[in-house]
Design a protein around this motif. Structure first.
Motif, PDB file in Angstrom:
ATOM      1  N   MET A 168       0.845  -1.182   0.000  1.00 40.02           N
ATOM      2  CA  MET A 168       0.000   0.000   0.000  1.00 40.02           C
ATOM      3  C   MET A 168       0.885   1.238   0.000  1.00 40.02           C
ATOM      4  O   MET A 168       1.881   1.294   0.725  1.00 40.02           O
ATOM      5  CB  MET A 168      -0.922   0.028   1.225  1.00 40.02           C
ATOM      6  CG  MET A 168      -1.934   1.171   1.180  1.00 40.02           C
ATOM      7  SD  MET A 168      -2.855   1.355   2.718  1.00 40.02           S
ATOM      8  CE  MET A 168      -1.557   1.999   3.766  1.00 40.02           C
ATOM      9  N   GLU A 169       0.522   2.236  -0.836  1.00 37.11           N
ATOM     10  CA  GLU A 169       1.293   3.469  -0.920  1.00 37.11           C
ATOM     11  C   GLU A 169       0.404   4.554  -1.520  1.00 37.11           C
ATOM     12  O   GLU A 169      -0.542   4.266  -2.264  1.00 37.11           O
ATOM     13  CB  GLU A 169       2.546   3.265  -1.776  1.00 37.11           C
ATOM     14  CG  GLU A 169       3.483   4.455  -1.838  1.00 37.11           C
ATOM     15  CD  GLU A 169       4.009   4.884  -0.481  1.00 37.11           C
ATOM     16  OE1 GLU A 169       3.255   5.607   0.201  1.00 37.11           O
ATOM     17  OE2 GLU A 169       5.124   4.502  -0.114  1.00 37.11           O
ATOM     18  N   ALA A 170       0.701   5.801  -1.165  1.00 33.26           N
ATOM     19  CA  ALA A 170      -0.027   6.925  -1.746  1.00 33.26           C
ATOM     20  C   ALA A 170       0.222   6.987  -3.244  1.00 33.26           C
ATOM     21  O   ALA A 170       1.343   6.740  -3.713  1.00 33.26           O
ATOM     22  CB  ALA A 170       0.387   8.228  -1.076  1.00 33.26           C
ATOM     23  N   ALA A 171      -0.806   7.331  -4.005  1.00 32.48           N
ATOM     24  CA  ALA A 171      -0.678   7.350  -5.463  1.00 32.48           C
ATOM     25  C   ALA A 171       0.336   8.390  -5.919  1.00 32.48           C
ATOM     26  O   ALA A 171       1.042   8.187  -6.908  1.00 32.48           O
ATOM     27  CB  ALA A 171      -2.037   7.623  -6.098  1.00 32.48           C
ATOM     28  N   THR A 172       0.437   9.506  -5.197  1.00 30.60           N
ATOM     29  CA  THR A 172       1.410  10.539  -5.571  1.00 30.60           C
ATOM     30  C   THR A 172       2.841  10.065  -5.364  1.00 30.60           C
ATOM     31  O   THR A 172       3.753  10.555  -6.035  1.00 30.60           O
ATOM     32  CB  THR A 172       1.160  11.818  -4.763  1.00 30.60           C
ATOM     33  OG1 THR A 172       1.150  11.503  -3.357  1.00 30.60           O
ATOM     34  CG2 THR A 172      -0.184  12.432  -5.131  1.00 30.60           C
ATOM     35  N   LYS A 173       3.067   9.136  -4.451  1.00 37.56           N
ATOM     36  CA  LYS A 173       4.409   8.586  -4.247  1.00 37.56           C
ATOM     37  C   LYS A 173       4.792   7.607  -5.348  1.00 37.56           C
ATOM     38  O   LYS A 173       5.973   7.290  -5.509  1.00 37.56           O
ATOM     39  CB  LYS A 173       4.479   7.871  -2.896  1.00 37.56           C
ATOM     40  CG  LYS A 173       4.208   8.768  -1.700  1.00 37.56           C
ATOM     41  CD  LYS A 173       5.300   9.785  -1.477  1.00 37.56           C
ATOM     42  CE  LYS A 173       5.061  10.588  -0.217  1.00 37.56           C
ATOM     43  NZ  LYS A 173       6.103  11.612   0.006  1.00 37.56           N
ATOM     44  N   MET A 174       3.797   7.144  -6.094  1.00 34.63           N
ATOM     45  CA  MET A 174       4.039   6.177  -7.165  1.00 34.63           C
ATOM     46  C   MET A 174       3.984   6.818  -8.547  1.00 34.63           C
ATOM     47  O   MET A 174       3.922   6.115  -9.548  1.00 34.63           O
ATOM     48  CB  MET A 174       3.009   5.054  -7.078  1.00 34.63           C
ATOM     49  CG  MET A 174       3.005   4.319  -5.755  1.00 34.63           C
ATOM     50  SD  MET A 174       4.536   3.422  -5.455  1.00 34.63           S
ATOM     51  CE  MET A 174       4.452   2.175  -6.716  1.00 34.63           C
ATOM     52  N   GLY A 175       3.973   8.154  -8.597  1.00 33.69           N
ATOM     53  CA  GLY A 175       4.031   8.840  -9.879  1.00 33.69           C
ATOM     54  C   GLY A 175       2.754   9.521 -10.313  1.00 33.69           C
ATOM     55  O   GLY A 175       2.747  10.170 -11.361  1.00 33.69           O
ATOM     56  N   ALA A 176       1.668   9.385  -9.549  1.00 31.37           N
ATOM     57  CA  ALA A 176       0.416  10.049  -9.929  1.00 31.37           C
ATOM     58  C   ALA A 176       0.509  11.549  -9.658  1.00 31.37           C
ATOM     59  O   ALA A 176       1.307  12.001  -8.835  1.00 31.37           O
ATOM     60  CB  ALA A 176      -0.759   9.435  -9.170  1.00 31.37           C
ATOM     61  N   ARG A 177      -0.328  12.310 -10.345  1.00 24.03           N
ATOM     62  CA  ARG A 177      -0.321  13.757 -10.178  1.00 24.03           C
ATOM     63  C   ARG A 177      -1.166  14.166  -8.980  1.00 24.03           C
ATOM     64  O   ARG A 177      -2.094  13.461  -8.584  1.00 24.03           O
ATOM     65  CB  ARG A 177      -0.883  14.429 -11.435  1.00 24.03           C
ATOM     66  CG  ARG A 177      -0.020  14.251 -12.670  1.00 24.03           C
ATOM     67  CD  ARG A 177      -0.602  15.015 -13.845  1.00 24.03           C
ATOM     68  NE  ARG A 177       0.248  14.910 -15.022  1.00 24.03           N
ATOM     69  CZ  ARG A 177      -0.019  15.492 -16.191  1.00 24.03           C
ATOM     70  NH1 ARG A 177      -1.125  16.223 -16.317  1.00 24.03           N
ATOM     71  NH2 ARG A 177       0.799  15.357 -17.218  1.00 24.03           N
ATOM     72  N   LEU A 178      -0.822  15.314  -8.430  1.00 20.14           N
ATOM     73  CA  LEU A 178      -1.622  15.867  -7.347  1.00 20.14           C
ATOM     74  C   LEU A 178      -2.966  16.341  -7.892  1.00 20.14           C
ATOM     75  O   LEU A 178      -3.066  16.767  -9.049  1.00 20.14           O
ATOM     76  CB  LEU A 178      -0.887  17.045  -6.694  1.00 20.14           C
ATOM     77  CG  LEU A 178       0.345  16.693  -5.862  1.00 20.14           C
ATOM     78  CD1 LEU A 178       1.080  17.964  -5.463  1.00 20.14           C
ATOM     79  CD2 LEU A 178      -0.037  15.901  -4.628  1.00 20.14           C
TER      80      LEU A 178
END
Length: 392
Positions: A168-178
């Motif tokens: 599990m990880e935040a999407a922004t830490k995996m390359g997603a945009r804010l």
């Protein structure tokens, strides 16, 4: 001034609160821990950001490579989470957590002892992205159970015995945009794993969303199981939905999301050698960046130079003529017009031989009675003057 002194003595005022032994942690399964003021025997207050926590591996300045720490202002607590690798099975990991009270500048220290228990890694994994939640929301055990129930009861009943969160990880830490608006959620990426075979319904869902893989994000897309997730409080991005594993029937295989850039069994970054680094050829780039534009510029300069040279020669060949008025005695009433080849052939009107006292080209003789044929070039008669609309 005393506040600055207290901050400078931060490292000397740490008081040890003790050591805590936590429950065993399974490898290849998500581990999460909430850190708040109760760990340091501090009373919880309503003051936001009063306490600051800094976790690290005992004797080291940072956390292990597989563990993350994030602070949540919403819960006023920090969260440790991560998936221990298989190599830590049967080993102990000791964490050192330092807490700081910003109002009193009191610091305390707690040592956590984590024992790693071996467990078989999941053969099959379901990967998904949840758009309407943040990572801190899935730290709530109630939401985790709701997500598991969707698969255990409807989509993947075969996994009821050993379904667990692998990653599990935040999407922004995996390359997603804010998100565009700050009040919107960032999204969270979750992987659920089990050793059970995939159900027919999951395989059909995989075929249903497979045409969406060429799109980066598609939270507007609805599927046949959309209602099931919405009833549980989850809105999925179906472009990020995958089922991978030995029983998935797909070409993809399980990927170690925690070990990107790390060799198996090591915590340190293993960089590539200089010989293995790709080399870049700058000759082609220099040709396209300098040679081709320079050639085009030279052609344009030559073309413009030719145009200017030919235009200059055509101007030199032309001899401009200037019309002048020539008054003679034979044509006193009708002046004749002749053409000069150039202005340099015109007589000097300021010469002494030309009479400037004449007021009209009709005068054929000088006032003295002499012939004025020599004064060929005379000024034309000026227009009459007007005074208050009356000719003078």
């Amino acid at each position: 001034m005393w506040k600055i002194l207290m901050i400078s003595l931060f490292g000397l005022l740490i008081s040890v609160s003790g050591s805590l032994n936590l429950d065993p942690i399974f490898v290849s399964e998500l581990f999460s821990l909430r850190i708040d003021a109760t760990y340091f025997n501090w009373s919880t207050t309503l003051t936001p950001n009063q306490y600051v926590f800094r976790p690290s591996l005992e004797g080291y300045p940072d956390l292990p490579s597989w563990m993350r720490y994030m602070y949540s202002g919403e819960h006023r607590a920090g969260f440790l989470y991560g998936t221990p690798p298989d190599r830590l099975a049967g080993k102990e990991v000791r964490l050192e957590i330092v807490g700081l009270n910003r109002q009193t500048f009191e610091t305390r220290q707690v040592v956590l002892s984590l024992w790693m228990t071996g467990k078989m890694a999941a053969r099959n994994v379901v990967q998904m992205k949840i758009d309407n939640l943040d990572w801190v929301h899935l730290m709530d055990p109630g939401r985790i159970e709701n997500l598991k129930n969707i698969y255990q009861k409807d989509l993947w009943p075969e996994s009821a015995k050993d379904l667990h969160i692998v990653f599990m990880e935040a999407a922004t830490k995996m390359g997603a945009r804010l998100p565009v608006l700050p009040q919107l959620h960032e999204g969270v990426i979750v992987h659920l794993g089990s050793n059970a075979m995939f159900s027919e319904r999951l395989l059909e869902l995989q075929e249903e969303v497979k045409p969406l893989y060429k799109i980066s994000t598609c939270n507007y897309k609805r599927t046949s199981v959309q209602t099931i997730f919405e009833n549980g409080g989850f809105r999925l991005d179906w472009c990020a939905f995958r089922i991978v594993g030995v029983d998935s029937g797909a070409e993809d295989s399980l990927k170690n999301t925690q070990g990107i850039g790390l060799d198996r069994g090591q915590d340190r970054w293993q960089g590539i050698s200089r010989a293995d680094a790709p080399q870049r050829n700058y000759i082609d780039e220099l040709t396209f960046a300098v040679a081709i534009p320079g050639m085009i510029l030279a052609i344009l300069v030559a073309f413009l130079s030719c145009i200017l040279c030919f235009q200059h020669k055509s101007i030199e060949r032309k001899n401009p003529t200037v019309p002048i008025v020539k008054l003679t005695q034979d044509s006193a009433n009708y002046p004749t017009t002749t053409l000069l080849k150039s202005l340099k052939d015109a007589p000097n009107l300021n010469a002494e031989s030309v009479s400037l006292s004449s007021q009209s080209p009709n005068h054929g003789q000088d006032p003295t009675g002499q012939d004025s044929s020599v004064n060929v070039y005379m000024r034309p008669k000026p227009p009459p003057y007007k005074r208050n609309g009356v000719h003078i």
